[in-house]
Scaffold this motif. Structure first.
Motif, PDB file in Angstrom:
ATOM      1  N   ARG A 108       0.884  -1.152   0.070  1.00 13.25           N
ATOM      2  CA  ARG A 108       0.100  -0.215  -0.038  1.00 13.25           C
ATOM      3  C   ARG A 108       0.980   1.196   0.265  1.00 13.25           C
ATOM      4  O   ARG A 108       1.746   1.310   0.693  1.00 13.25           O
ATOM      5  CB  ARG A 108      -0.963   0.105   1.447  1.00 13.25           C
ATOM      6  N   ASN A 109       0.432   2.362  -0.779  1.00 13.43           N
ATOM      7  CA  ASN A 109       1.037   3.437  -0.472  1.00 13.43           C
ATOM      8  C   ASN A 109       0.685   4.305   0.710  1.00 13.43           C
ATOM      9  O   ASN A 109       0.006   3.816   1.493  1.00 13.43           O
ATOM     10  CB  ASN A 109       0.680   4.281  -1.940  1.00 13.43           C
ATOM     11  N   LYS A 110       1.614   5.237   0.936  1.00 15.52           N
ATOM     12  CA  LYS A 110       1.475   5.805   2.509  1.00 15.52           C
ATOM     13  C   LYS A 110       0.142   6.395   2.715  1.00 15.52           C
ATOM     14  O   LYS A 110      -0.426   6.425   3.680  1.00 15.52           O
ATOM     15  CB  LYS A 110       2.386   7.188   2.408  1.00 15.52           C
ATOM     16  N   GLU A 111      -0.490   6.844   1.422  1.00 12.81           N
ATOM     17  CA  GLU A 111      -2.053   7.433   1.660  1.00 12.81           C
ATOM     18  C   GLU A 111      -2.887   6.543   1.728  1.00 12.81           C
ATOM     19  O   GLU A 111      -4.155   6.738   1.902  1.00 12.81           O
ATOM     20  CB  GLU A 111      -2.297   8.568   0.575  1.00 12.81           C
ATOM     21  N   LYS A 112      -2.685   5.015   1.503  1.00 11.01           N
ATOM     22  CA  LYS A 112      -3.490   4.231   1.170  1.00 11.01           C
ATOM     23  C   LYS A 112      -4.585   4.497   0.330  1.00 11.01           C
ATOM     24  O   LYS A 112      -5.808   3.446   0.277  1.00 11.01           O
ATOM     25  CB  LYS A 112      -4.232   3.894   2.724  1.00 11.01           C
ATOM     26  N   THR A 113      -4.364   4.934  -0.779  1.00 11.50           N
ATOM     27  CA  THR A 113      -5.177   4.995  -2.178  1.00 11.50           C
ATOM     28  C   THR A 113      -4.736   3.951  -2.994  1.00 11.50           C
ATOM     29  O   THR A 113      -5.836   3.921  -4.039  1.00 11.50           O
ATOM     30  CB  THR A 113      -5.059   6.502  -2.751  1.00 11.50           C
ATOM     31  N   VAL A 114      -3.708   3.362  -3.053  1.00 14.32           N
ATOM     32  CA  VAL A 114      -3.458   2.307  -3.759  1.00 14.32           C
ATOM     33  C   VAL A 114      -2.863   1.017  -3.195  1.00 14.32           C
ATOM     34  O   VAL A 114      -2.041   1.168  -2.129  1.00 14.32           O
ATOM     35  CB  VAL A 114      -2.242   2.552  -4.705  1.00 14.32           C
ATOM     36  N   SER A 115      -3.942  -0.112  -3.056  1.00  7.99           N
ATOM     37  CA  SER A 115      -3.460  -1.472  -2.504  1.00  7.99           C
ATOM     38  C   SER A 115      -3.252  -2.349  -3.534  1.00  7.99           C
ATOM     39  O   SER A 115      -4.193  -2.836  -4.061  1.00  7.99           O
ATOM     40  CB  SER A 115      -4.616  -1.598  -1.496  1.00  7.99           C
ATOM     41  N   LEU A 116      -2.128  -3.022  -3.623  1.00 11.79           N
ATOM     42  CA  LEU A 116      -1.976  -4.133  -4.562  1.00 11.79           C
ATOM     43  C   LEU A 116      -1.470  -5.417  -3.884  1.00 11.79           C
ATOM     44  O   LEU A 116      -0.617  -5.504  -2.839  1.00 11.79           O
ATOM     45  CB  LEU A 116      -0.644  -3.621  -5.450  1.00 11.79           C
ATOM     46  N   TYR A 117      -2.354  -6.335  -4.114  1.00 10.25           N
ATOM     47  CA  TYR A 117      -2.399  -7.692  -3.495  1.00 10.25           C
ATOM     48  C   TYR A 117      -1.377  -8.482  -4.535  1.00 10.25           C
ATOM     49  O   TYR A 117      -1.791  -8.735  -5.613  1.00 10.25           O
ATOM     50  CB  TYR A 117      -3.654  -8.229  -3.549  1.00 10.25           C
ATOM     51  N   GLN A 118      -0.557  -9.074  -4.069  1.00  8.79           N
ATOM     52  CA  GLN A 118       0.431 -10.148  -4.732  1.00  8.79           C
ATOM     53  C   GLN A 118      -0.115 -11.477  -4.522  1.00  8.79           C
ATOM     54  O   GLN A 118       0.087 -11.986  -3.109  1.00  8.79           O
ATOM     55  CB  GLN A 118       2.012 -10.070  -4.379  1.00  8.79           C
ATOM     56  N   CYS A 119      -0.922 -12.070  -5.189  1.00  4.35           N
ATOM     57  CA  CYS A 119      -1.428 -13.469  -5.200  1.00  4.35           C
ATOM     58  C   CYS A 119      -2.166 -13.640  -6.344  1.00  4.35           C
ATOM     59  O   CYS A 119      -2.237 -13.113  -7.357  1.00  4.35           O
ATOM     60  CB  CYS A 119      -2.408 -13.333  -3.948  1.00  4.35           C
ATOM     61  N   ASP A 120      -2.310 -15.086  -6.259  1.00  8.16           N
ATOM     62  CA  ASP A 120      -3.309 -15.722  -7.366  1.00  8.16           C
ATOM     63  C   ASP A 120      -4.644 -14.950  -7.482  1.00  8.16           C
ATOM     64  O   ASP A 120      -5.194 -14.927  -6.440  1.00  8.16           O
ATOM     65  CB  ASP A 120      -3.466 -17.337  -7.442  1.00  8.16           C
ATOM     66  N   ILE A 121      -4.967 -14.502  -8.534  1.00 10.05           N
ATOM     67  CA  ILE A 121      -6.414 -13.686  -8.762  1.00 10.05           C
ATOM     68  C   ILE A 121      -7.511 -14.618  -8.133  1.00 10.05           C
ATOM     69  O   ILE A 121      -8.287 -13.973  -7.326  1.00 10.05           O
ATOM     70  CB  ILE A 121      -6.628 -13.335 -10.229  1.00 10.05           C
ATOM     71  N   TYR A 122      -7.611 -15.628  -8.186  1.00  9.68           N
ATOM     72  CA  TYR A 122      -8.622 -16.979  -7.810  1.00  9.68           C
ATOM     73  C   TYR A 122      -8.553 -16.931  -6.162  1.00  9.68           C
ATOM     74  O   TYR A 122      -9.555 -17.063  -5.745  1.00  9.68           O
ATOM     75  CB  TYR A 122      -8.603 -17.900  -8.386  1.00  9.68           C
TER      76      TYR A 122
END
Length: 232
Positions: A108-122
């Motif tokens: 997550r960025n500092k402002e928590k406006t972007v959260s990216l999950y590293q995982c299998d989409i399912y």
């Protein structure tokens, strides 16, 4: 389903290896023009919309959306792509495990406006971030294995809040001439996958035939944008 591509498979390891080796010709360094042109249709007068971006890579669209005041949740298998996104966007970020998904991380960025999950989409589900008011699929439907499209559509449907507005970008070409990815997605399959739960409107079509695609044996290639709106 397109019979010539029905059993084509790309493994998660192959996608990760592509990022490791820099084989990312699908990455675009500018904001997607179809997204820019049709942004008003997906936002529909709303502010601070929560967007879901499946198989997000390091798409610059995500920073653009955040800069417009929206929030973004993406899912991507490659931590290289995720780290490069934050670094190239000049965003500081945190990295934490996702307790409910073994081996997964969320950045997550500092402002928590972007959260990216590293995982299998399912492995992703609505318990992690709730449902979404908008979605942008520029390269997921055309990248997932064709036999997984029903599973993918079920996930997308589960993540759509009532009235969610989903921009889906697909490619039309003769699948006899190229095995993919990116894979051919016929219009009738879009209707089959989403027609029972959503209203579907074709928004835009563009000739997408480049010299690279010609070298793959294609003589025509059309990029098509669909607006898929969850019925309330």
């Amino acid at each position: 389903m397109s019979a010539p591509q029905q059993n084509e498979v790309m493994t998660l390891a192959e996608w990760e290896e592509g990022w490791q080796q820099g084989m990312t010709g699908f990455h675009v360094h500018t904001v997607n023009k179809m997204l820019e042109i049709n942004m008003d249709k997906v936002v529909a007068g709303r502010t601070a919309v929560k967007f879901f971006i499946p198989l997000c890579g390091k798409a610059v669209d995500m920073k653009w959306l955040a800069d417009l005041g929206h929030s973004v949740v993406g899912v991507e298998i490659s931590d290289i792509a995720i780290r490069q996104f934050f670094e190239e966007s000049n965003m500081s970020y945190t990295e934490e495990p996702v307790p409910t998904i073994p081996g997964a991380k969320v950045f997550r960025n500092k402002e928590k406006t972007v959260s990216l999950y590293q995982c299998d989409i399912y492995s992703f589900n609505s318990s992690l971030e709730g449902q979404f008011g908008a979605m942008w699929d520029r390269g997921a439907m055309v990248a997932i294995n064709p036999n997984d499209r029903e599973k993918y559509a079920a996930l997308i449907n589960s993540l759509m809040a009532p009235g969610c507005r989903f921009l889906l970008d697909t490619l039309l070409y003769n699948p006899e001439h190229y095995t993919g990815p990116p894979f051919y997605v016929p219009n009738e399959q879009v209707r089959t996958l989403f027609g029972s739960t959503c209203d579907i409107e074709p928004l835009q079509e563009e000739d997408f035939l480049t010299e690279d695609f010609k070298s793959w044996g294609l003589d025509s290639l059309t990029e098509k944008l669909h607006l898929i709106v969850r019925k309330s």
